[in-house]
Write a protein that holds these residues in place. Sequence first.
Motif, PDB file in Angstrom:
ATOM      1  N   ARG A   8     -24.762  30.167 -21.586  1.00  0.00           N
ATOM      2  CA  ARG A   8     -24.016  30.618 -20.415  1.00  0.00           C
ATOM      3  C   ARG A   8     -23.824  32.130 -20.385  1.00  0.00           C
ATOM      4  NH1 ARG A   8     -19.090  26.801 -21.070  1.00  0.00           N
ATOM      5  NH2 ARG A   8     -20.160  26.146 -22.928  1.00  0.00           N
ATOM      6  N   SER A   9     -24.091  32.803 -21.474  1.00  0.00           N
ATOM      7  CA  SER A   9     -23.889  34.251 -21.510  1.00  0.00           C
ATOM      8  C   SER A   9     -25.222  34.980 -21.625  1.00  0.00           C
ATOM      9  CB  SER A   9     -22.993  34.625 -22.691  1.00  0.00           C
ATOM     10  OG  SER A   9     -23.663  34.374 -23.899  1.00  0.00           O
ATOM     11  N   ASP A  10     -25.205  36.254 -21.271  1.00  0.00           N
ATOM     12  CA  ASP A  10     -26.422  37.065 -21.370  1.00  0.00           C
ATOM     13  C   ASP A  10     -26.840  37.251 -22.822  1.00  0.00           C
ATOM     14  OD1 ASP A  10     -26.568  37.322 -18.648  1.00  0.00           O
ATOM     15  OD2 ASP A  10     -25.528  39.256 -18.596  1.00  0.00           O
ATOM     16  N   LEU A  11     -25.867  37.350 -23.708  1.00  0.00           N
ATOM     17  CA  LEU A  11     -26.189  37.491 -25.129  1.00  0.00           C
ATOM     18  C   LEU A  11     -26.892  36.244 -25.653  1.00  0.00           C
ATOM     19  CD1 LEU A  11     -26.011  39.172 -27.705  1.00  0.00           C
ATOM     20  CD2 LEU A  11     -23.795  38.096 -28.133  1.00  0.00           C
ATOM     21  N   GLY A  12     -26.463  35.079 -25.216  1.00  0.00           N
ATOM     22  CA  GLY A  12     -27.119  33.832 -25.622  1.00  0.00           C
ATOM     23  C   GLY A  12     -28.558  33.774 -25.147  1.00  0.00           C
TER      24      GLY A  12
END
Length: 58
Positions: A8-12
């Motif tokens: 769900r996150s950009d880092l993921g």
Amino acid sequence: MLEFLLPRSDLGVLIQAVIAAIALGFAWWMTRNRQEWRLVTIGLTLLSIGFFGVRALH
């Protein structure tokens, strides 16, 4: 497991893309002497990149 497949996150997403690039690079290196398996590796690479692109649009 679901968080790894659909982060769900950009880092993921960045972590997932780096892991995919390393894995596909390793697969490319392993198939350097076999043309038919290299075509499979290229196909899987393009499929993975396409999947990342479709997911980025949504």
